[in-house]
Scaffold this active site. Structure first.
Site, PDB file in Angstrom:
ATOM      1  N   CYS A 113      48.249 -13.748 -66.822  1.00  0.00           N
ATOM      2  CA  CYS A 113      49.139 -12.569 -66.920  1.00  0.00           C
ATOM      3  C   CYS A 113      50.416 -12.742 -66.094  1.00  0.00           C
ATOM      4  CB  CYS A 113      48.419 -11.313 -66.462  1.00  0.00           C
ATOM      5  SG  CYS A 113      46.942 -10.987 -67.422  1.00  0.00           S
ATOM      6  N   HIS A 252      53.414  -5.778 -64.480  1.00  0.00           N
ATOM      7  CA  HIS A 252      52.490  -6.202 -65.540  1.00  0.00           C
ATOM      8  C   HIS A 252      51.668  -4.980 -65.949  1.00  0.00           C
ATOM      9  CE1 HIS A 252      49.342  -8.008 -67.740  1.00  0.00           C
ATOM     10  NE2 HIS A 252      48.441  -7.926 -66.769  1.00  0.00           N
ATOM     11  N   ASN A 282      46.853  -4.378 -72.537  1.00  0.00           N
ATOM     12  CA  ASN A 282      47.236  -5.493 -71.672  1.00  0.00           C
ATOM     13  C   ASN A 282      47.581  -6.704 -72.551  1.00  0.00           C
ATOM     14  OD1 ASN A 282      47.295  -7.704 -69.950  1.00  0.00           O
ATOM     15  ND2 ASN A 282      45.533  -7.030 -68.740  1.00  0.00           N
TER      16      ASN A 282
HETATM   17  N1  ACO Z   1      33.098   2.520 -72.900  1.00  0.00           N
HETATM   18  C1  ACO Z   1      32.124   3.228 -72.312  1.00  0.00           C
HETATM   19  N2  ACO Z   1      31.476   2.806 -71.219  1.00  0.00           N
HETATM   20  C2  ACO Z   1      31.845   1.618 -70.709  1.00  0.00           C
HETATM   21  C3  ACO Z   1      32.850   0.830 -71.276  1.00  0.00           C
HETATM   22  C4  ACO Z   1      33.487   1.334 -72.426  1.00  0.00           C
HETATM   23  N3  ACO Z   1      34.450   0.658 -73.040  1.00  0.00           N
HETATM   24  N4  ACO Z   1      33.009  -0.285 -70.539  1.00  0.00           N
HETATM   25  C5  ACO Z   1      32.118  -0.217 -69.546  1.00  0.00           C
HETATM   26  N5  ACO Z   1      31.409   0.932 -69.645  1.00  0.00           N
HETATM   27  C6  ACO Z   1      30.345   1.405 -68.785  1.00  0.00           C
HETATM   28  C7  ACO Z   1      29.696   0.292 -67.992  1.00  0.00           C
HETATM   29  O1  ACO Z   1      28.719  -0.362 -68.771  1.00  0.00           O
HETATM   30  C8  ACO Z   1      29.089   1.060 -66.851  1.00  0.00           C
HETATM   31  O2  ACO Z   1      27.875   1.626 -67.274  1.00  0.00           O
HETATM   32  P1  ACO Z   1      26.589   1.600 -66.316  1.00  0.00           P
HETATM   33  O3  ACO Z   1      26.994   2.382 -65.103  1.00  0.00           O
HETATM   34  O4  ACO Z   1      25.558   2.273 -67.165  1.00  0.00           O
HETATM   35  O5  ACO Z   1      26.333   0.164 -66.037  1.00  0.00           O
HETATM   36  C9  ACO Z   1      30.069   2.211 -66.617  1.00  0.00           C
HETATM   37  O6  ACO Z   1      30.859   2.293 -67.804  1.00  0.00           O
HETATM   38  C10 ACO Z   1      30.978   1.998 -65.426  1.00  0.00           C
HETATM   39  O7  ACO Z   1      31.455   0.679 -65.492  1.00  0.00           O
HETATM   40  P2  ACO Z   1      32.449   0.142 -64.421  1.00  0.00           P
HETATM   41  O8  ACO Z   1      32.758  -1.279 -64.712  1.00  0.00           O
HETATM   42  O9  ACO Z   1      31.957   0.475 -63.066  1.00  0.00           O
HETATM   43  O10 ACO Z   1      33.728   1.063 -64.749  1.00  0.00           O
HETATM   44  P3  ACO Z   1      35.066   1.151 -63.980  1.00  0.00           P
HETATM   45  O11 ACO Z   1      35.306   2.548 -63.576  1.00  0.00           O
HETATM   46  O12 ACO Z   1      35.200   0.107 -62.927  1.00  0.00           O
HETATM   47  O13 ACO Z   1      36.120   0.802 -65.133  1.00  0.00           O
HETATM   48  C11 ACO Z   1      37.452  -1.041 -65.935  1.00  0.00           C
HETATM   49  C12 ACO Z   1      36.049  -0.427 -65.833  1.00  0.00           C
HETATM   50  C13 ACO Z   1      38.333  -0.127 -66.760  1.00  0.00           C
HETATM   51  C14 ACO Z   1      37.332  -2.398 -66.628  1.00  0.00           C
HETATM   52  C15 ACO Z   1      38.025  -1.208 -64.495  1.00  0.00           C
HETATM   53  O14 ACO Z   1      37.100  -1.873 -63.676  1.00  0.00           O
HETATM   54  C16 ACO Z   1      39.337  -1.903 -64.486  1.00  0.00           C
HETATM   55  O15 ACO Z   1      40.336  -1.345 -64.868  1.00  0.00           O
HETATM   56  N6  ACO Z   1      39.379  -3.167 -63.984  1.00  0.00           N
HETATM   57  C17 ACO Z   1      40.556  -3.963 -64.034  1.00  0.00           C
HETATM   58  C18 ACO Z   1      40.432  -4.842 -65.229  1.00  0.00           C
HETATM   59  C19 ACO Z   1      41.726  -5.312 -65.817  1.00  0.00           C
HETATM   60  O16 ACO Z   1      42.721  -4.628 -65.863  1.00  0.00           O
HETATM   61  N7  ACO Z   1      41.659  -6.517 -66.320  1.00  0.00           N
HETATM   62  C20 ACO Z   1      42.736  -7.076 -67.049  1.00  0.00           C
HETATM   63  C21 ACO Z   1      42.983  -8.488 -66.696  1.00  0.00           C
HETATM   64  S1  ACO Z   1      43.580  -8.658 -65.055  1.00  0.00           S
HETATM   65  C22 ACO Z   1      45.050  -7.986 -65.050  1.00  0.00           C
HETATM   66  O17 ACO Z   1      45.743  -8.001 -66.025  1.00  0.00           O
HETATM   67  C23 ACO Z   1      45.499  -7.346 -63.792  1.00  0.00           C
END
Ligand code: ACO
Length: 325
Positions: A113, A252, A282
């Site tokens: 990214c 980004h 993204n």
């Molecule tokens: N829909 C519904 N539920 C979901 C989904 C979905 N799409 N995805 C995950 N869940 C569930 C998980 O399974 C979990 O369930 P569980 O508690 O029963 O196990 C629950 O939701 C919570 O999951 P978490 O991973 O703890 O959720 P979080 O609040 O952390 O959000 C997210 C997840 C959005 C991915 C967050 O961690 C995030 O934004 N991370 C950054 C990732 C990113 O931006 N990556 C891009 C590449 S790097 C960059 O560009 C900077």
């Protein structure tokens, strides 16, 4: 000393929109979950005739028109991408052929990214030694081909697209001011994607699902906010500036919660930060140049404005840059 200055910008997004409601039919998720966790409503997905190099070439033609530079006057083409449609030749060589930039040398750069930001710094180094060079820098990705559409943790986040800038040596006080680039390869396994299946049986064994994007979301989130904040603070400090000197910040576009946390920590007003993650998700290396092109076309950037770019991605790679428009 002349620094890299942006003469023109362009972008290209695939026609097909994939909404959160479409995703509800593909994996167990909901519009409400995706919107509150990421701020994303739709993303663009490329189809036939929208391969990575074709999106890149379209963005490039628009940037060249905007810059009033002819393809044959280009000296160099760099494409920042981690999803080239072939490993060899580079996406940049396909773009060169597509737009008819016969005098340019061309190659790809992969910093996930952060690719466009790393590319800007690279271009600046060429310009410092040869200010008359005309350079096309593109960020272009077709991440939809490398997303596991059964994995709700990742498939909701990413989209396809391309953004381009044409650069050359600027006048006194214009162009790149300074950059702060960083990497930490020790943390590679929090966000990665293996090479596609290979005919080499040793490599094939390791491939499984992991030729798709793999991510430990929560850890990525924490590192992204901390790393971008640290980089921006360091860059401002060593240039004797504060966040209030910035006219527009173009980060980004990973997700809205990362951006909100970053804005809060930096103390930057929301109206000074360009956000389009809601429309495109993204798009990795393409996200900053697409956002820059949109902000430019919307008249949000004026001559002399101080711009701040910052990014974070797989590697980990991250960094920030100051540039006078
Ligand atoms: N829909 C519904 N539920 C979901 C989904 C979905 N799409 N995805 C995950 N869940 C569930 C998980 O399974 C979990 O369930 P569980 O508690 O029963 O196990 C629950 O939701 C919570 O999951 P978490 O991973 O703890 O959720 P979080 O609040 O952390 O959000 C997210 C997840 C959005 C991915 C967050 O961690 C995030 O934004 N991370 C950054 C990732 C990113 O931006 N990556 C891009 C590449 S790097 C960059 O560009 C900077």
């Amino acid at each position: 000393m002349k620094r890299a200055f942006i003469l023109g910008t362009g972008s290209c997004l695939p026609a097909r929109k994939l909404t959160n409601f479409d995703l509800e039919k593909m994996v167990e998720t909901s519009d409400e979950w995706i919107t509150t966790r990421t701020g994303i409503h739709t993303r663009r997905i490329s189809g036939p005739g929208e391969e990575n190099y074709l999106l890149a070439a379209s963005a490039a033609r628009r940037a060249l028109r905007n810059a009033e530079v002819k393809p044959r006057d280009l000296d160099m083409i760099v494409v920042a991408t981690m999803t080239p449609h072939m490993i060899m030749p580079s996406c940049a060589c396909f773009v060169q052929a597509e737009i008819g930039a016969s005098q340019a040398f061309a190659y790809d750069l992969n910093a996930a990214c952060s690719g466009f930001l790393y590319g800007l710094d690279l271009v600046d180094k060429y310009i410092v030694s040869r200010p008359e060079m005309k350079i096309l820098l593109i960020g272009s990705e077709t991440l939809s081909a490398r997303v596991n559409w059964q994995d709700r943790n990742t498939c909701i986040l990413f989209g396809d697209g391309a953004g381009a800038s044409v650069l050359s040596g600027g006048g006194k006080g214009s162009g790149v001011v300074d950059a702060d680039l960083r990497s930490d390869g020790r943390l590679w396994n929090l966000l990665y994607m293996h090479s596609p299946a290979s005919r080499n049986p040793d490599l094939e064994q390791n491939c499984h699902d992991c030729c798709y994007i793999q991510m430990t979301g929560r850890d990525v989130f924490k590192h992204a906010v901390k790393a971008m904040e640290g980089s921006v603070q360091e860059l401002l400090r060593r240039n004797g500036l504060t966040i209030h000197d910035i006219a527009l910040m173009i980060p980004h576009q990973a997700n809205i919660r990362i951006l909100h946390k970053l804005m809060e920590r930096l103390g930057v007003a929301e109206e000074k930060v360009y956000v389009n993650v809601d429309k495109y998700g993204n798009t990795s290396a393409a996200s900053i140049p697409i956002a820059l092109d949109e902000a430019h076309r919307q008249g949000m950037i004026r001559r002399g404005d101080l711009l701040l770019f910052c990014s974070f991605g797989g590697g980990f790679t991250w960094g920030s840059m100051l540039m006078h428009w």
